[in-house]
Design an enzyme around this catalytic site. Structure first.
Site, PDB file in Angstrom:
ATOM      1  N   HIS A 234      36.656  -5.466   2.223  1.00  0.00           N
ATOM      2  CA  HIS A 234      35.512  -5.101   1.397  1.00  0.00           C
ATOM      3  C   HIS A 234      35.862  -5.020  -0.089  1.00  0.00           C
ATOM      4  CE1 HIS A 234      31.521  -4.155   0.293  1.00  0.00           C
ATOM      5  NE2 HIS A 234      32.060  -3.284  -0.525  1.00  0.00           N
ATOM      6  N   TYR A 238      34.629  -6.999  -3.986  1.00  0.00           N
ATOM      7  CA  TYR A 238      34.449  -6.415  -5.323  1.00  0.00           C
ATOM      8  C   TYR A 238      35.456  -6.965  -6.314  1.00  0.00           C
ATOM      9  CZ  TYR A 238      30.587  -3.792  -3.845  1.00  0.00           C
ATOM     10  OH  TYR A 238      29.335  -3.498  -3.400  1.00  0.00           O
ATOM     11  N   HIS A 385      24.434 -14.551   3.783  1.00  0.00           N
ATOM     12  CA  HIS A 385      24.683 -13.440   2.848  1.00  0.00           C
ATOM     13  C   HIS A 385      25.854 -13.753   1.927  1.00  0.00           C
ATOM     14  CE1 HIS A 385      25.548  -9.418   1.317  1.00  0.00           C
ATOM     15  NE2 HIS A 385      26.747  -9.456   1.880  1.00  0.00           N
ATOM     16  N   PHE A 386      26.958 -14.215   2.514  1.00  0.00           N
ATOM     17  CA  PHE A 386      28.095 -14.365   1.603  1.00  0.00           C
ATOM     18  C   PHE A 386      28.049 -15.654   0.792  1.00  0.00           C
ATOM     19  CE2 PHE A 386      30.626 -15.456   5.567  1.00  0.00           C
ATOM     20  CZ  PHE A 386      31.007 -16.741   5.215  1.00  0.00           C
ATOM     21  N   HIS A 387      27.207 -16.601   1.220  1.00  0.00           N
ATOM     22  CA  HIS A 387      27.031 -17.752   0.321  1.00  0.00           C
ATOM     23  C   HIS A 387      26.131 -17.395  -0.863  1.00  0.00           C
ATOM     24  CE1 HIS A 387      29.055 -20.143   3.386  1.00  0.00           C
ATOM     25  NE2 HIS A 387      29.329 -20.957   2.386  1.00  0.00           N
ATOM     26  N   ARG A 450      27.558 -17.344  14.162  1.00  0.00           N
ATOM     27  CA  ARG A 450      28.482 -17.866  13.152  1.00  0.00           C
ATOM     28  C   ARG A 450      29.800 -18.221  13.832  1.00  0.00           C
ATOM     29  NH1 ARG A 450      31.124 -12.882   9.648  1.00  0.00           N
ATOM     30  NH2 ARG A 450      32.164 -14.644   8.682  1.00  0.00           N
ATOM     31  N   ARG A 451      30.705 -18.849  13.056  1.00  0.00           N
ATOM     32  CA  ARG A 451      32.044 -19.210  13.538  1.00  0.00           C
ATOM     33  C   ARG A 451      32.021 -20.084  14.787  1.00  0.00           C
ATOM     34  NH1 ARG A 451      33.141 -13.413  13.155  1.00  0.00           N
ATOM     35  NH2 ARG A 451      34.210 -12.908  11.213  1.00  0.00           N
TER      36      ARG A 451
HETATM   37 FE1  HAS Z   1      28.487  -8.114   1.639  1.00  0.00          FE
HETATM   38  C1  HAS Z   1      29.454  -9.067   4.823  1.00  0.00           C
HETATM   39  C2  HAS Z   1      27.176  -5.210   2.890  1.00  0.00           C
HETATM   40  C3  HAS Z   1      27.728  -7.051  -1.570  1.00  0.00           C
HETATM   41  C4  HAS Z   1      30.494 -10.591   0.348  1.00  0.00           C
HETATM   42  N1  HAS Z   1      29.707  -9.558   2.440  1.00  0.00           N
HETATM   43  C5  HAS Z   1      29.954  -9.802   3.773  1.00  0.00           C
HETATM   44  C6  HAS Z   1      30.858 -10.923   3.905  1.00  0.00           C
HETATM   45  C7  HAS Z   1      31.188 -11.314   2.628  1.00  0.00           C
HETATM   46  C8  HAS Z   1      30.451 -10.460   1.721  1.00  0.00           C
HETATM   47  C9  HAS Z   1      32.149 -12.421   2.230  1.00  0.00           C
HETATM   48  O1  HAS Z   1      27.278  -3.632   5.497  1.00  0.00           O
HETATM   49  C10 HAS Z   1      31.304 -11.553   5.227  1.00  0.00           C
HETATM   50  C11 HAS Z   1      32.632 -11.129   5.692  1.00  0.00           C
HETATM   51  C12 HAS Z   1      32.980 -11.819   6.993  1.00  0.00           C
HETATM   52  O2  HAS Z   1      33.420 -12.979   6.933  1.00  0.00           O
HETATM   53  O3  HAS Z   1      32.767 -11.228   8.044  1.00  0.00           O
HETATM   54  N2  HAS Z   1      27.562  -6.460   0.829  1.00  0.00           N
HETATM   55  C13 HAS Z   1      27.091  -5.404   1.508  1.00  0.00           C
HETATM   56  C14 HAS Z   1      26.493  -4.439   0.588  1.00  0.00           C
HETATM   57  C15 HAS Z   1      26.635  -4.987  -0.671  1.00  0.00           C
HETATM   58  C16 HAS Z   1      27.332  -6.234  -0.507  1.00  0.00           C
HETATM   59  C17 HAS Z   1      25.843  -3.137   0.939  1.00  0.00           C
HETATM   60  N3  HAS Z   1      28.980  -8.711  -0.238  1.00  0.00           N
HETATM   61  C18 HAS Z   1      28.582  -8.146  -1.420  1.00  0.00           C
HETATM   62  C19 HAS Z   1      29.169  -8.842  -2.525  1.00  0.00           C
HETATM   63  C20 HAS Z   1      29.957  -9.835  -1.987  1.00  0.00           C
HETATM   64  C21 HAS Z   1      29.827  -9.737  -0.548  1.00  0.00           C
HETATM   65  C22 HAS Z   1      28.966  -8.487  -3.977  1.00  0.00           C
HETATM   66  C23 HAS Z   1      30.799 -10.865  -2.636  1.00  0.00           C
HETATM   67  C24 HAS Z   1      30.953 -11.057  -3.888  1.00  0.00           C
HETATM   68  N4  HAS Z   1      28.311  -7.320   3.501  1.00  0.00           N
HETATM   69  C25 HAS Z   1      27.778  -6.099   3.784  1.00  0.00           C
HETATM   70  C26 HAS Z   1      27.939  -5.831   5.223  1.00  0.00           C
HETATM   71  C27 HAS Z   1      28.588  -6.933   5.774  1.00  0.00           C
HETATM   72  C28 HAS Z   1      28.810  -7.841   4.672  1.00  0.00           C
HETATM   73  C29 HAS Z   1      27.515  -4.644   5.980  1.00  0.00           C
HETATM   74  C30 HAS Z   1      29.017  -7.122   7.244  1.00  0.00           C
HETATM   75  C31 HAS Z   1      28.011  -7.857   8.015  1.00  0.00           C
HETATM   76  C32 HAS Z   1      28.485  -8.096   9.423  1.00  0.00           C
HETATM   77  O4  HAS Z   1      27.914  -7.512  10.341  1.00  0.00           O
HETATM   78  O5  HAS Z   1      29.452  -8.858   9.638  1.00  0.00           O
HETATM   79  C33 HAS Z   1      26.187  -4.306  -1.959  1.00  0.00           C
HETATM   80  O6  HAS Z   1      27.301  -4.093  -2.780  1.00  0.00           O
HETATM   81  C34 HAS Z   1      25.142  -5.058  -2.701  1.00  0.00           C
HETATM   82  C35 HAS Z   1      24.612  -4.281  -3.903  1.00  0.00           C
HETATM   83  C36 HAS Z   1      23.834  -5.157  -4.835  1.00  0.00           C
HETATM   84  C37 HAS Z   1      22.591  -4.972  -5.247  1.00  0.00           C
HETATM   85  C38 HAS Z   1      21.937  -5.985  -6.158  1.00  0.00           C
HETATM   86  C39 HAS Z   1      21.877  -5.560  -7.605  1.00  0.00           C
HETATM   87  C40 HAS Z   1      21.340  -6.666  -8.432  1.00  0.00           C
HETATM   88  C41 HAS Z   1      21.889  -7.126  -9.573  1.00  0.00           C
HETATM   89  C42 HAS Z   1      21.269  -8.315 -10.275  1.00  0.00           C
HETATM   90  C43 HAS Z   1      20.522  -7.898 -11.470  1.00  0.00           C
HETATM   91  C44 HAS Z   1      19.721  -9.014 -12.045  1.00  0.00           C
HETATM   92  C45 HAS Z   1      19.441  -9.135 -13.361  1.00  0.00           C
HETATM   93  C46 HAS Z   1      18.605 -10.263 -13.811  1.00  0.00           C
HETATM   94  C47 HAS Z   1      19.928  -8.192 -14.390  1.00  0.00           C
HETATM   95  C48 HAS Z   1      21.787  -3.796  -4.829  1.00  0.00           C
HETATM   96  C49 HAS Z   1      23.108  -6.479 -10.182  1.00  0.00           C
HETATM   97  C50 HAS Z   1      17.205  -9.753 -13.982  1.00  0.00           C
HETATM   98  C51 HAS Z   1      16.391 -10.621 -14.824  1.00  0.00           C
HETATM   99  C52 HAS Z   1      15.146 -11.000 -14.521  1.00  0.00           C
HETATM  100  C53 HAS Z   1      14.375 -11.775 -15.482  1.00  0.00           C
HETATM  101  C54 HAS Z   1      14.511 -10.653 -13.211  1.00  0.00           C
HETATM  102 CU    CU Z   2      31.739  -5.202   2.826  1.00  0.00          CU
END
Ligand code: HAS
Ligand code: CU
Length: 566
Positions: A234, A238, A385-387, A450-451
């Site tokens: 995890h 980050y 999700h991860f793509h 998957r996988r």
């Molecule tokens: Fe994830 C699985 C939960 C973030 C990557 N994640 C994965 C895997 C990868 C990955 C690679 O709870 C697969 C691993 C594998 O092979 O098994 N993930 C989360 C949560 C977040 C999260 C709660 N993940 C990421 C990030 C990754 C990433 C970042 C890579 C860089 N993830 C999971 C969970 C799994 C998981 C489970 C396991 C699933 C399973 O069962 O296998 C949070 O950190 C996300 C928080 C983000 C936000 C979005 C904020 C929005 C922003 C954009 C602002 C936009 C602006 C533009 C300013 C709440 C910052 C606005 C302008 C306008 C004009 C509109």
């Molecule tokens: Cu994670």
């Protein structure tokens, strides 16, 4: 001039230092390895998408899982790590002055070790002796050279990371009482996170997998090894997103002609990442037996806490956009948006990354919710999700960065035609990913796992449906993947041009001036001992009892499986 402007001028004087050519070279070699890995990884992705969708059949000497492993390792681990270190070495030199010869040398040693490790692991993957996917889960077993390669990779990055940290702490010592430059602060937080997280993967690779692959032990405690992996896995995500956020906080404001909304808020976000990114690995193991629901619950709560700094980031960046748009005369609720430089790839590519991160982050919250995780775990949804997260948000941000970073370190010009080519690359990547990731999410909800390679599960009606939809089938995945590959090849061309063929000249290293609140940054945010201490306490709290249980009430061990997937 107001008081705060005066103070700001003092702090900013260090920003005028030019990038030392020797540091630029160290940064450049990292970028070169990154883009070669990128090209190979992207081509692997194409083969895999076509094979998985049943559109092509792979030759007998190449297996689906071999390509899948190469694709994941080259893109998720190699490309990201190298481009991050390329960015860090250049950015530290720019904001903290040239590296000393000694520190630069240790940076080179880190680079060489990491590269030897990468070559060892890659050779084993190509030889089909390590088709264990990028998560190298036990009981899938790889050749021992793969594990030694992984170890060197991690140790190499630690050496590079420590060189960068020492450079930062030297600056801090020489400028007592001043807030440190944001770049160094954020790079240091990221590296500390990387080192503490790496301890988990080092423990499972050296303590469990290597002796097992060498035949010194017959069996492996699978639950423990997966837990140690996710203790690392995890924070690994980050480790990818924090440097992308650095581009958003430090580079994008300058590119749009504005200034970061608040430095203290940015520092707070990075401290929160350091504290809460590690004790949350169980959200990848929610469906796993052998971990009590109490500890899963604790780590899920902490997972929702680590969402906060991303929300702070969304707020900060949006505020920066609005502030800048209005300063430039934009009015109305949203029409200030028109004032942003939409045709500048240095802004547009990271912006598309941000846009994609809104649904990507929401998907993360779904994954982290226990009951919903039961629906999506081990399905293509997770791959979708991860793509979106690493494959779009992080990658588009780094691609946008490459358009100025490469010419900066090679002393060339970012030409208008390259900017246009970058805009095309960004659009293609976004469209390809929209199709591919969208289809993956929905296929996952329909139960596609998957996988797995191509299969129709003996023509089971439900499995056949996954091949039939117009916008949601394995064919859509393959079409999206093909567009992505074309974008990837175009990006490789951009890289080659910017690295070796663009006209010589000056390109700006865009770095936002210190935000106006810098002189008022609370000193406690710089108290690294405190933050590392709290991070360690949280880790011990979240992991000690479950790991103690896994060792003392160990499940039956497993022999290695190393030929079923050949
Ligand atoms: Fe994830 C699985 C939960 C973030 C990557 N994640 C994965 C895997 C990868 C990955 C690679 O709870 C697969 C691993 C594998 O092979 O098994 N993930 C989360 C949560 C977040 C999260 C709660 N993940 C990421 C990030 C990754 C990433 C970042 C890579 C860089 N993830 C999971 C969970 C799994 C998981 C489970 C396991 C699933 C399973 O069962 O296998 C949070 O950190 C996300 C928080 C983000 C936000 C979005 C904020 C929005 C922003 C954009 C602002 C936009 C602006 C533009 C300013 C709440 C910052 C606005 C302008 C306008 C004009 C509109
Ligand atoms: Cu994670």
């Amino acid at each position: 001039m107001t008081q705060s402007n005066l103070a700001f001028k003092n702090v900013s004087s260090d920003l005028d230092i030019q990038l030392d050519p020797k540091d630029a070279k160290l940064s450049f070699v990292h970028i070169v390895v990154a883009f070669f890995a990128f090209l190979l990884g992207v081509l692997g992705g194409l083969l895999q998408g076509l094979a998985r969708g049943g559109i092509i059949e792979l030759p007998s000497w190449l297996t689906y899982y071999q390509i899948l492993t190469a694709h994941g390792v080259l893109l998720a681990l190699v490309f990201t790590t190298y481009i991050i270190f390329g960015f860090f070495f250049a950015g530290m030199s720019k904001t903290h002055g040239a590296f000393s010869d000694r520190l630069r040398k240790s940076g080179w040693i880190g680079f060489i070790l990491t590269t030897i490790g990468t070559a060892m692991a890659a050779t084993m993957i190509l030889a089909n002796e390590a088709s264990v996917l990028y998560t190298f889960y036990a009981p899938l077993q790889a050749h021992y050279i793969f594990y030694i390669g992984l170890t060197l990779f991690i140790v190499g990055t630690w050496i590079s990371g420590v060189s960068i940290m020492i450079h930062y702490f030297k600056w801090k010592k020489q400028h007592r009482g001043e807030p440190t430059p944001l770049f160094g602060f954020m790079a240091t937080a990221t590296i500390i996170l990387w080192i503490v997280a790496g301890l988990g993967v080092a423990a499972t690779v050296l303590g469990q997998m290597l002796p097992w692959a060498l035949g010194m032990t017959d069996e492996i405690n699978v639950l423990l090894s997966r837990t140690l992996f996710w203790y690392f896995g995890h924070p690994l995500v980050y480790f990818w997103i924090m440097p992308a956020y650095m581009v958003w906080y430090l580079v994008v404001p300058k590119v749009i002609g504005g200034r970061l909304f608040s430095g203290s808020l940015a520092r707070l976000a990075f401290v929160l990442f350091l504290l809460f990114s590690i004790p949350v690995g169980f959200h990848h193991q929610l469906m796993e037996a052998g971990i009590s629901e109490f500890w899963k619950y604790i780590q899920t709560v902490l997972t929702f806490v680590v969402v906060v700094p991303s929300l702070l980031t969304a707020f900060s960046i949006f505020a920066t956009f609005e502030q800048t748009g209005r300063e430039k005369g934009g009015k109305g609720v949203f029409s200030w948006l028109k004032k942003l430089p939409w045709n500048d790839v240095r802004f547009f590519a990271p912006f598309m990354g941000m846009l994609f991160f809104i649904p990507a982050g929401a998907g993360g919250l779904i994954n982290a919710s226990f009951q919903l995780n039961a629906v999506i775990h081990n399905t293509l949804w997770v791959v979708g999700h991860f793509h979106l997260t690493v494959g779009t948000t992080v990658v588009l941000t780094f691609l946008g960065m490459a358009f100025w970073l490469i010419p900066v370190v090679t002393g060339r010009k970012l030409t208008k035609s390259m900017n246009r080519s970058g805009m095309v690359t960004t659009w293609m990547w976004s469209i390809g990913m929209f199709l591919m990731s969208g289809a993956m999410h929905i296929l996952g909800l329909f139960g596609a796992p998957r996988r797995t390679g191509y299969t129709t599960y003996q023509d089971a009606p439900q499995a056949l449906e996954w091949f039939q939809g117009i916008f949601v089938s394995h064919t859509t995945v393959a079409v999206g993947g093909t567009i992505l590959t074309a974008a990837g090849i175009l990006m490789f061309y951009n890289f080659v041009y910017l690295a070796w063929f663009a006209p010589k000249g000056h390109t700006e290293f865009p770095m936002t001036p210190p935000p106006t609140d810098t002189p008022h940054t609370p000193a406690i945010l710089e108290n690294w001992k405190l933050w590392i201490g709290i991070a360690v306490v949280l880790i011990l709290f979240a992991y000690t009892i479950p790991i103690y249980d896994m060792i003392n009430n160990a499940p039956p061990g497993s022999p290695g499986f190393n030929n079923i997937i050949k």
